[in-house]
Design an enzyme around this catalytic site. Sequence first.
Site, short mmCIF file in Angstrom:
data_model
loop_
_atom_site.label_atom_id
_atom_site.label_comp_id
_atom_site.label_asym_id
_atom_site.label_seq_id
_atom_site.Cartn_x
_atom_site.Cartn_y
_atom_site.Cartn_z
N PRO A 7 9.58 -9.72 14.97
CA PRO A 7 10.97 -9.30 15.22
C PRO A 7 11.17 -7.83 14.90
O PRO A 7 11.73 -7.47 13.86
CB PRO A 7 11.75 -10.17 14.23
N GLN A 68 16.49 -14.62 13.99
CA GLN A 68 16.29 -14.18 12.61
C GLN A 68 17.61 -13.69 12.03
O GLN A 68 18.37 -12.98 12.68
CB GLN A 68 15.26 -13.06 12.54
N CYS A 98 12.43 -6.38 5.74
CA CYS A 98 12.81 -5.11 6.36
C CYS A 98 12.80 -3.99 5.33
O CYS A 98 13.49 -4.08 4.30
CB CYS A 98 14.19 -5.22 7.00
N LYS A 139 10.25 -14.39 6.25
CA LYS A 139 9.26 -13.31 6.38
C LYS A 139 9.42 -12.37 5.18
O LYS A 139 10.53 -11.94 4.88
CB LYS A 139 9.47 -12.53 7.68
N ASN A 199 0.50 -10.97 8.86
CA ASN A 199 1.09 -9.90 9.68
C ASN A 199 0.69 -8.55 9.09
O ASN A 199 0.62 -8.39 7.88
CB ASN A 199 2.61 -10.07 9.69
N GLY A 200 0.44 -7.58 9.98
CA GLY A 200 0.18 -6.22 9.54
C GLY A 200 -1.16 -5.68 10.00
O GLY A 200 -2.20 -6.28 9.74
N ARG A 224 3.55 -4.08 16.16
CA ARG A 224 3.24 -2.80 16.81
C ARG A 224 1.99 -2.87 17.68
O ARG A 224 1.91 -2.22 18.72
CB ARG A 224 3.08 -1.71 15.75
#
Length: 308
Positions: A7, A68, A98, A139, A199-200, A224
């Site tokens: 997201p 979300q 975030c 998340k 993630n990442g 990304r």
Amino acid sequence: MQIVLAPMQGVVDHLMRDMLSTIGGFDLCVTEFVRVVNTKLPDKVFYRLCPELKDGGYTSNKTKVKVQLLGQDPEYLAINALTAIRLGSHGVDLNFGCPAKTVNKSKGGAVLLQYPEQLYRIVKAVREAVPAEHEVTAKIRLGFEDTHLAIENAQAIESAGASSLVVHARTKKDGYKPPAYWDWIAKIRQHTTLPIIANGEIWSAQDAENCIVQSDTPHIMLGRGALALPNLANTIRYGEQAYNWEQVKSLLVKYSGYEIYSEKGLYYPNRIKQWFSYLKLQYPEASEMFVELRRMRDARDIVNLLKH
């Protein structure tokens, strides 16, 4: 393996979700966050950020979409979670990751990683409000300034009844600077039974393989990397060859073309320019073209450039 589209606020809108899910490889898309303060939001807010709700919560190729939510108040997050479910969202995701300063200043996103008990209260309130057949997920990052609460945060979320957890393998302080600490996800997994999605820093199929081994989970979320390489999910899942520049340009033409029929002014040209900032990481041709494209303010000019 489950592959989820991340997201990404201000980047992965409904058109990008539709395009990337149509290319294939994704099991689920998660929307940009719906900001919840101390109010019950009107339906139009959810429809604006997630038009897919009008189609049963699916993209055009029938990939599920999950709304979300971002906020700090358990009661109002629960109330708005029910709205998302009522409108057709496939579960609800809670944003505790975030890193944006404006979000953190208003006590939303990654700043909550300093308070495991608040994470627990939020997830518990939403879980109790949402019917059991719908997932409530979260998340997180590894922490705010450091990782000392990473395991406690995950355990708090699990204890509150979450269905699964996405872990972005960096702290808020790390931002998006490489590397991602995938091994920390494995440490978290040793202390929780929650299904965890890593993630990442997944930019290639090889990165995905390394991440899966180091994080000890078969599930990944792409952000990304999927913008830099549009068929990344298929290269990971099916061993597909990475798109060449001509294939990417065709996608860009399709995405730019929406502006011609839109009433949103310069919205989509700006999104195209955002997309180029990621494409430049994989395609030298994107860097060359961006020199000319960044001055353009009309989608027709952008489409004409891309067609040449």
